[in-house]
Design an enzyme around this catalytic site. Sequence first.
Site, mmCIF file in Angstrom:
data_model
loop_
_atom_site.group_PDB
_atom_site.id
_atom_site.type_symbol
_atom_site.label_atom_id
_atom_site.label_comp_id
_atom_site.label_asym_id
_atom_site.label_seq_id
_atom_site.Cartn_x
_atom_site.Cartn_y
_atom_site.Cartn_z
ATOM 1 N N GLY A 10 0.800 -1.214 0.000
ATOM 2 C CA GLY A 10 0.000 0.000 0.000
ATOM 3 C C GLY A 10 0.836 1.269 0.000
ATOM 4 N N GLN A 11 0.185 2.389 -0.318
ATOM 5 C CA GLN A 11 0.889 3.675 -0.387
ATOM 6 C C GLN A 11 1.518 4.047 0.959
ATOM 7 O OE1 GLN A 11 -0.905 6.969 -2.852
ATOM 8 N NE2 GLN A 11 -2.772 5.803 -2.478
ATOM 9 N N ASP A 36 -2.627 -12.245 5.944
ATOM 10 C CA ASP A 36 -3.824 -11.847 5.207
ATOM 11 C C ASP A 36 -4.920 -11.536 6.217
ATOM 12 O OD1 ASP A 36 -6.017 -11.528 3.593
ATOM 13 O OD2 ASP A 36 -5.695 -13.341 2.406
ATOM 14 N N LEU A 37 -5.360 -10.290 6.270
ATOM 15 C CA LEU A 37 -6.378 -9.896 7.243
ATOM 16 C C LEU A 37 -7.715 -10.578 6.987
ATOM 17 C CD1 LEU A 37 -5.750 -6.079 7.810
ATOM 18 C CD2 LEU A 37 -4.878 -8.036 9.082
ATOM 19 N N TYR A 61 -8.972 -3.107 2.738
ATOM 20 C CA TYR A 61 -9.744 -3.214 1.500
ATOM 21 C C TYR A 61 -10.106 -1.788 1.123
ATOM 22 C CZ TYR A 61 -13.462 -4.821 -1.673
ATOM 23 O OH TYR A 61 -14.259 -5.069 -2.774
ATOM 24 N N THR A 101 -10.462 6.449 7.899
ATOM 25 C CA THR A 101 -10.818 7.251 6.732
ATOM 26 C C THR A 101 -11.892 8.290 7.022
ATOM 27 O OG1 THR A 101 -11.790 7.075 4.500
ATOM 28 C CG2 THR A 101 -12.508 5.467 6.109
ATOM 29 N N TYR A 125 -17.679 0.567 2.186
ATOM 30 C CA TYR A 125 -16.286 0.809 2.557
ATOM 31 C C TYR A 125 -16.205 1.576 3.879
ATOM 32 C CZ TYR A 125 -11.732 3.088 2.701
ATOM 33 O OH TYR A 125 -10.522 3.566 3.126
ATOM 34 N N LYS A 129 -14.680 0.345 7.609
ATOM 35 C CA LYS A 129 -13.628 1.039 8.352
ATOM 36 C C LYS A 129 -14.116 1.449 9.754
ATOM 37 C CE LYS A 129 -10.011 1.911 6.983
ATOM 38 N NZ LYS A 129 -8.744 1.126 7.047
ATOM 39 N N TRP A 150 -7.893 11.227 1.004
ATOM 40 C CA TRP A 150 -7.401 11.593 -0.326
ATOM 41 C C TRP A 150 -5.883 11.420 -0.454
ATOM 42 C CZ3 TRP A 150 -10.313 16.404 -2.631
ATOM 43 C CH2 TRP A 150 -11.699 16.232 -2.493
#
Length: 301
Positions: A10-11, A36-37, A61, A101, A125, A129, A150
């Site tokens: 991931g970023q 793996d979650l 995800y 998020t 989503y 979260k 973002w």
Amino acid sequence: MRIIVIGKEGQVARALSERAHRHKAEAVLLGRPKLDLADPSGIEDILREKGGDLIVNAAGYTAVDQAEAEPELADAINGIGAGVVAGAAAAMGVPLIQLSTDYVFDGTLDRPYREDDAVKPLGAYGASKLLGETAVAAETEDHVILRTSWIYSPFGKNFAKTMLRLALEQDEIGVVADQVGSPTSALDLADGIYGVARNLLERPGEKGLRGIFHMAGAGFASWAEFAAEIFALSGRLGGPAARVRALSTADYPTPARRPANSRLDCAKLEAAHAIRLPPWQASLEPCLQRLIAELRTGGVR
């Protein structure tokens, strides 16, 4: 400081790895297939095997639209899996930083969201979260939940990279102008996470450092304004550029509803942790320099 980072590709995970030396830290990245979650069996054993002073769960995800068709999988990874990691952190006696998020909010307020504002996700989503936030808080008191928004970076899939790629093919690009938020550099976010981590480790038991905080780039923009700044900077740097055609959300329907207002108030983070991320515009240019260099070698996809 040795941190275990969940979310290898991931970023934010990649940014934490790149920034580790700056903070005199070691970042150990874990991800699929080893961890793996969606399959929580063995997670605690893997984390104990690696050891570490603190865990950062940057995995998730993140396919917002696809989550509408796969809510159970999103819940398993972002909700149940996050809770399992938190339980493992508690058993190991180490702090946990959990990434969350702006999508936990419905975006109807006329001001930036504070940590104590009512949560009301618009889609699967955001709901997943929020489930993760609840699970983490139930499993361990020694946690920080960081809501951000973002994210852009030189890594992975993100809005800045997409805009540059589209500008190679189109002279004009339609971008939504009635959703507003805080563009956030993953590298700035990584620096902020290291600051929070150090505070948690140096001041154990200090409750004011724990809980939910907002961490996002300073300043706000619509997606259309973000795109316009990307193209203005890219053009000056010799990269691709295009005109921006402002769209409404209604003009660009998607399976998942997005908050119209994703602005996050980060004052609590600054007061408790003395951390404030730079303005998003200041961090965009170095990111674009790297992306344009990759573009010239065929590296941006």
